[in-house]
Motif scaffolding. Structure first.
Motif, PDB file in Angstrom:
ATOM      1  N   ASN A  57       0.524  -0.960  -0.255  1.00  0.00           N
ATOM      2  CA  ASN A  57       0.166   0.333  -0.125  1.00  0.00           C
ATOM      3  C   ASN A  57       0.811   1.035   0.141  1.00  0.00           C
ATOM      4  OD1 ASN A  57      -2.829   0.728  -0.098  1.00  0.00           O
ATOM      5  ND2 ASN A  57      -3.082   1.910   2.046  1.00  0.00           N
ATOM      6  N   GLU A 154      -9.504   4.625   1.679  1.00  0.00           N
ATOM      7  CA  GLU A 154      -8.199   4.813   1.517  1.00  0.00           C
ATOM      8  C   GLU A 154      -7.510   5.681   0.394  1.00  0.00           C
ATOM      9  OE1 GLU A 154      -6.353   2.195   2.442  1.00  0.00           O
ATOM     10  OE2 GLU A 154      -7.835   1.056   3.639  1.00  0.00           O
ATOM     11  N   LYS A 157      -7.415   7.976   3.179  1.00  0.00           N
ATOM     12  CA  LYS A 157      -6.131   8.754   4.145  1.00  0.00           C
ATOM     13  C   LYS A 157      -4.637   8.466   3.571  1.00  0.00           C
ATOM     14  CE  LYS A 157      -7.764   4.136   6.456  1.00  0.00           C
ATOM     15  NZ  LYS A 157      -8.017   2.451   6.756  1.00  0.00           N
TER      16      LYS A 157
END
Length: 422
Positions: A57, A154, A157
């Protein structure tokens, strides 16, 4: 055999030998040419691919293989097959890389502008109320999945880890497929103050229809409002203020959506595709100059016609390279290819089905692929893909790089998972 017959048979035998020799020579030359061609392809692919791992990630250095091209292009488009689970992780990883390496700040999306406005509100605030509204209106579509919803979680984030002036802004350039969401958004940005008398009737007709959910009269009301804005733009600009652009582009694309869906299947894309391009031009001239990345269905990403779904229709990427385009000659296309993948089927009964490979000749690339995601550069010096056509089903002449410049081969992915109750 008589002496008189012998010379005739000798001559025939010599002729047969000559024919065999000619066939052998031609066969050898053909084999050599084929072998040389295969060697040329293999040698190029060997040094122009990168195996990726997106599981951590973070920004993936494997995408560096694209840097020389992404740096000089204003719009980078990836073409996917919808509802394959790994698409979302790949899109996010690629977006992060482009944001950090090429200062890409705009994420083009195959959604209506109203949905992108609500998504941007969520990215700013973290309040999922409007995000849930969007997805409750997406039931039975390919986007109604856990992976699609979590993509925005995501992305928020990630945005929170970078400076505000570098954060990703989402921009929907499609027609307003989800009219309910679009109408809700229009209602949400109307000023709380009463409109001027000269436009009051049009505004109140819209708000009354929205509150009563009178779908029968909504189309006529929306078209009437659209017409009134065209006649009195300055009054609406003064009334709507900074929301004028958002209001008008959403309103126009509600009408565009209704017109497209009212047409037959053959004409749907004749209406939709040029509108996507028109919306991009409106966006491009409205927002501060910047670089764009978008992941769309593969049909929108081809830079040249081929005999796939859209046939001889002009695709979005082709419009972007047309003479009136503000980004002509600065468009890069990436094709996603799939091997051993499935996708989520949508409709009333969600299921799973085998994903279309999208690209042909996968075996040329497969032997170089050591992970589930591998990126292949197709252009550059002495590229065989810049002189011949590979990977394009039903190509319409030219060479591979006329259609797209990169392939990302995706292997062993399941389909997305239906979202379920929020």
């Amino acid at each position: 055999m008589s002496n008189s017959e012998r010379p005739k048979y000798i001559t025939l035998f010599i002729c047969l030998l000559l024919i065999i020799c000619v066939i052998s020579v031609c066969s050898y030359e053909f084999t050599q040419k084929t072998s040389n061609s295969n060697d040329e392809v293999d040698n190029f692919v060997e040094v122009n691919h990168a195996n990726l791992d997106i599981s951590n990630n973070t920004c993936n250095s494997g995408f560096n293989i694209m840097d020389s091209d992404s740096d000089k292009n204003n719009v980078i488009l990836a073409g996917e097959g919808h509802a394959v689970a790994i698409n979302y992780g790949l899109e996010l990883a690629l977006l992060k890389h482009l944001n950090q390496k090429d200062k890409v700040r705009y994420l083009l999306a195959e959604i209506g502008f109203s949905s992108s406005c609500y998504i941007n509100e969520y990215l700013e605030s973290g309040d999922e109320t409007k995000l849930k509204l969007i997805y409750n209106d997406l039931v039975r579509t390919a986007s109604w999945s856990k992976e699609s919803y979590n993509f925005w979680i995501e992305l928020r984030k990630y945005n929170l880890t970078i400076p505000k002036d570098q954060r990703i802004k989402v921009i929907g350039i499609d027609i307003e497929h989800q009219v309910k969401t679009a109408c809700d958004y229009l209602n949400s940005i109307l000023p709380p103050t009463a409109p001027p008398k000269v436009i009051k009737l049009s505004i109140e007709k819209y708000t009354d229809n929205f509150k009563s959910k009178d779908n029968n009269n909504m189309l006529a009301t929306i078209k009437s409002l659209q017409n009134d804005i065209k006649i009195k733009p300055s009054i609406y600009k003064a009334y709507l203020g900074s929301n004028y652009f958002n209001f008008t582009i959403v309103l126009d694309n509600i009408v565009n959506s209704i017109n497209a869906y009212a047409s037959n299947r053959a004409n749907f894309d004749d209406i939709r595709e040029p509108i996507i391009y028109s919306n991009f031009k409106r966006i491009y001239s409205h927002f501060p100059i910047g670089k764009y990345f978008g992941e769309f269905g593969m049909e929108h990403v081809y830079q040249k016609n081929c005999s796939s779904y859209l046939g001889n229709k002009t695709r979005f990427a082709m419009y972007l390279n047309s003479n009136d385009s503000p980004v002509k000659g600065r468009v890069m296309s990436i094709a996603y290819g799939y091997e051993n993948c499935t996708y989520m089927t949508s409709g009333h009964n969600y299921g799973e089905s085998i994903a279309d490979p999208i690209i042909s000749d996968i075996d040329i690339l497969d032997r170089f692929s050591k992970t589930n995601i591998t990126v292949f550069k197709l252009n550059g010096a002495n590229s065989p893909f810049s002189s011949k056509t590979y990977f394009v089903e039903g190509s319409n002449g030219g060479c591979t790089t006329n259609y797209f410049q990169y392939i990302i081969l995706i292997k062993n992915s399941k389909g997305t998972i239906p979202l379920g109750k929020l």
